[in-house]
Design a protein around this motif. Structure first.
Motif, mmCIF file in Angstrom:
data_model
loop_
_atom_site.group_PDB
_atom_site.id
_atom_site.type_symbol
_atom_site.label_atom_id
_atom_site.label_comp_id
_atom_site.label_asym_id
_atom_site.label_seq_id
_atom_site.Cartn_x
_atom_site.Cartn_y
_atom_site.Cartn_z
ATOM 1 N N ASN A 194 -11.436 0.523 1.291
ATOM 2 C CA ASN A 194 -10.797 1.844 1.247
ATOM 3 C C ASN A 194 -10.084 2.026 -0.089
ATOM 4 O O ASN A 194 -9.301 1.160 -0.509
ATOM 5 C CB ASN A 194 -9.781 1.992 2.385
ATOM 6 C CG ASN A 194 -10.453 2.286 3.709
ATOM 7 O OD1 ASN A 194 -10.860 3.404 3.981
ATOM 8 N ND2 ASN A 194 -10.577 1.264 4.543
ATOM 9 N N THR B 77 -6.775 -7.612 6.357
ATOM 10 C CA THR B 77 -6.895 -6.500 5.419
ATOM 11 C C THR B 77 -5.996 -6.792 4.227
ATOM 12 O O THR B 77 -4.782 -6.970 4.384
ATOM 13 C CB THR B 77 -6.500 -5.164 6.060
ATOM 14 O OG1 THR B 77 -7.416 -4.852 7.113
ATOM 15 C CG2 THR B 77 -6.528 -4.033 5.035
ATOM 16 N N GLN B 78 -6.563 -6.883 3.058
ATOM 17 C CA GLN B 78 -5.825 -7.130 1.825
ATOM 18 C C GLN B 78 -5.569 -5.798 1.121
ATOM 19 O O GLN B 78 -6.484 -4.967 1.011
ATOM 20 C CB GLN B 78 -6.612 -8.058 0.905
ATOM 21 C CG GLN B 78 -6.948 -9.404 1.512
ATOM 22 C CD GLN B 78 -5.715 -10.245 1.760
ATOM 23 O OE1 GLN B 78 -4.891 -10.449 0.861
ATOM 24 N NE2 GLN B 78 -5.567 -10.712 2.986
ATOM 25 N N ASN B 79 -4.328 -5.609 0.642
ATOM 26 C CA ASN B 79 -3.946 -4.354 0.003
ATOM 27 C C ASN B 79 -3.390 -4.587 -1.393
ATOM 28 O O ASN B 79 -2.718 -5.594 -1.647
ATOM 29 C CB ASN B 79 -2.867 -3.644 0.839
ATOM 30 C CG ASN B 79 -3.365 -3.248 2.212
ATOM 31 O OD1 ASN B 79 -4.235 -2.397 2.336
ATOM 32 N ND2 ASN B 79 -2.817 -3.870 3.248
ATOM 33 N N TRP B 80 -3.648 -3.620 -2.268
ATOM 34 C CA TRP B 80 -3.074 -3.620 -3.608
ATOM 35 C C TRP B 80 -2.611 -2.198 -3.931
ATOM 36 O O TRP B 80 -3.397 -1.248 -3.841
ATOM 37 C CB TRP B 80 -4.097 -4.063 -4.646
ATOM 38 C CG TRP B 80 -4.579 -5.463 -4.466
ATOM 39 C CD1 TRP B 80 -4.071 -6.604 -5.025
ATOM 40 C CD2 TRP B 80 -5.698 -5.874 -3.655
ATOM 41 N NE1 TRP B 80 -4.802 -7.692 -4.620
ATOM 42 C CE2 TRP B 80 -5.799 -7.290 -3.771
ATOM 43 C CE3 TRP B 80 -6.610 -5.197 -2.845
ATOM 44 C CZ2 TRP B 80 -6.777 -8.017 -3.109
ATOM 45 C CZ3 TRP B 80 -7.584 -5.921 -2.172
ATOM 46 C CH2 TRP B 80 -7.668 -7.310 -2.316
ATOM 47 N N TYR C 183 0.848 -1.181 0.000
ATOM 48 C CA TYR C 183 0.000 0.000 0.000
ATOM 49 C C TYR C 183 0.887 1.235 0.000
ATOM 50 O O TYR C 183 2.123 1.129 0.077
ATOM 51 C CB TYR C 183 -0.951 0.007 1.200
ATOM 52 C CG TYR C 183 -0.278 -0.193 2.541
ATOM 53 C CD1 TYR C 183 0.195 0.898 3.268
ATOM 54 C CD2 TYR C 183 -0.111 -1.469 3.062
ATOM 55 C CE1 TYR C 183 0.819 0.721 4.496
ATOM 56 C CE2 TYR C 183 0.512 -1.657 4.294
ATOM 57 C CZ TYR C 183 0.969 -0.561 5.002
ATOM 58 O OH TYR C 183 1.589 -0.749 6.211
ATOM 59 N N SER D 6 -7.897 -1.349 -0.715
ATOM 60 C CA SER D 6 -7.809 -2.175 0.486
ATOM 61 C C SER D 6 -9.178 -2.739 0.817
ATOM 62 O O SER D 6 -10.185 -2.039 0.704
ATOM 63 C CB SER D 6 -7.291 -1.369 1.685
ATOM 64 O OG SER D 6 -6.003 -0.851 1.431
ATOM 65 N N GLN E 219 -4.268 3.101 -4.208
ATOM 66 C CA GLN E 219 -4.305 1.962 -3.295
ATOM 67 C C GLN E 219 -5.739 1.468 -3.143
ATOM 68 O O GLN E 219 -6.676 2.248 -3.014
ATOM 69 C CB GLN E 219 -3.755 2.373 -1.927
ATOM 70 C CG GLN E 219 -3.950 1.370 -0.814
ATOM 71 C CD GLN E 219 -3.622 1.958 0.539
ATOM 72 O OE1 GLN E 219 -2.774 2.854 0.645
ATOM 73 N NE2 GLN E 219 -4.282 1.494 1.586
ATOM 74 N N THR F 54 -10.984 -4.882 4.019
ATOM 75 C CA THR F 54 -10.951 -5.485 5.351
ATOM 76 C C THR F 54 -12.213 -6.323 5.513
ATOM 77 O O THR F 54 -13.322 -5.855 5.250
ATOM 78 C CB THR F 54 -10.911 -4.413 6.448
ATOM 79 O OG1 THR F 54 -9.716 -3.637 6.293
ATOM 80 C CG2 THR F 54 -10.913 -5.048 7.833
#
Length: 253
Positions: free
Chosen positions: A210, A172-175, A31, A138, A136, A140
């Motif tokens: 998010n 929580t996964q983020n890209w 992120y 995200s 970003q 959750t």
């Protein structure tokens, strides 16, 4: 020997002429400002509280959005069916540069954060609208037996992959989305589809999505020149011209 050099240069020039000048990159698990990089989130759009609650479910403004002075909000009635079947919601997150405002549209409602670029410094941000070079996403997910995922994600006309971005229970996964194709400084528009399947708990922070735009040191600085394909092609032709000149000189020597 010179014929081989000319052939190699011709091949190189052809390749350079067709290579794309730049590309978007999606980095899973990262992120803005993570992984040893420096960065700052500047614009945020949050969807949360997927069960019917008395609170607001859509926040828009300057991260962190947990601070009331940093956001505007709207109340959404996501899902009223007790069985919570799989349901989708189209959304838009936009930086409207002409009117200097952020825009969030989902589920028939639209909210605005006005005077966005001029509000950053007063909220402790050290970078600004001219530094935008990263995005970003995200998700959750902390509601058991539930699903939250994103599909059809498009940023300024570029599809962000062909699949889905899934939430994983308890995490929580983020890209991180960055690359030299990104030019967010003159405004951006992200569209996509949010999919929900419950049941979701009453806690407002159990599950959320998010979206953030900002600056990250891994991104190409917005002012950095990016060679256009035609420019690169001219470079190849220049090399060919130099090689041809050397051949002519050898023949006349």
């Amino acid at each position: 020997m010179m014929k081989r050099i000319v052939f190699a240069l011709l091949l190189l020039a052809g390749l350079l002429c067709v290579l794309p000048a730049s590309a978007l990159e999606i980095i899973s698990g990262q992120y803005i400002g993570s992984g040893g990089a420096t960065g700052e989130s500047l614009a945020g759009d949050r969807f949360r509280s997927f069960a019917p609650t008395a609170g607001d479910e859509n926040y828009l403004g300057v991260p962190g959005l947990g601070t009331a002075a940093n956001r505007v909000a709207q109340n959404l009635s996501w899902m009223t069916d007790p069985g919570n079947p799989l349901t989708s919601f189209d959304f838009t997150f936009q930086y409207d540069q002409a009117n200097d405002r952020l825009v969030s549209t989902i589920f028939g409602g639209t909210i605005y954060w006005n005077n966005w670029s001029t509000s950053l410094a007063s909220r402790g941000k050290t970078t600004g609208a001219d530094d935008l070079n990263a995005f970003q996403m995200s998700i959750t997910l902390r509601d058991a037996n539930s699903n939250v995922y994103l599909t059809d994600m498009v940023l300024d006309g570029t599809a962000l992959g062909s699949g889905s971005f899934y939430g994983v229970m308890g995490t929580t996964q983020n890209w991180l989305v960055t690359g030299s194709d990104m030019n967010l400084t003159d405004g951006f528009t992200m569209t996509g589809r949010l999919w929900l399947q419950g049941p979701f708990g009453a806690s407002q922070e159990n599950s959320a999505v998010n979206l953030s735009a900002g600056w990250d040191s891994r991104g190409v600085y917005p002012d950095a020149p990016v060679p256009e394909p035609a420019t690169v092609g001219l470079l190849g032709l220049g090399l060919l011209s130099m090689a041809a000149t050397r051949i002519r000189k050898r023949k006349t020597a």
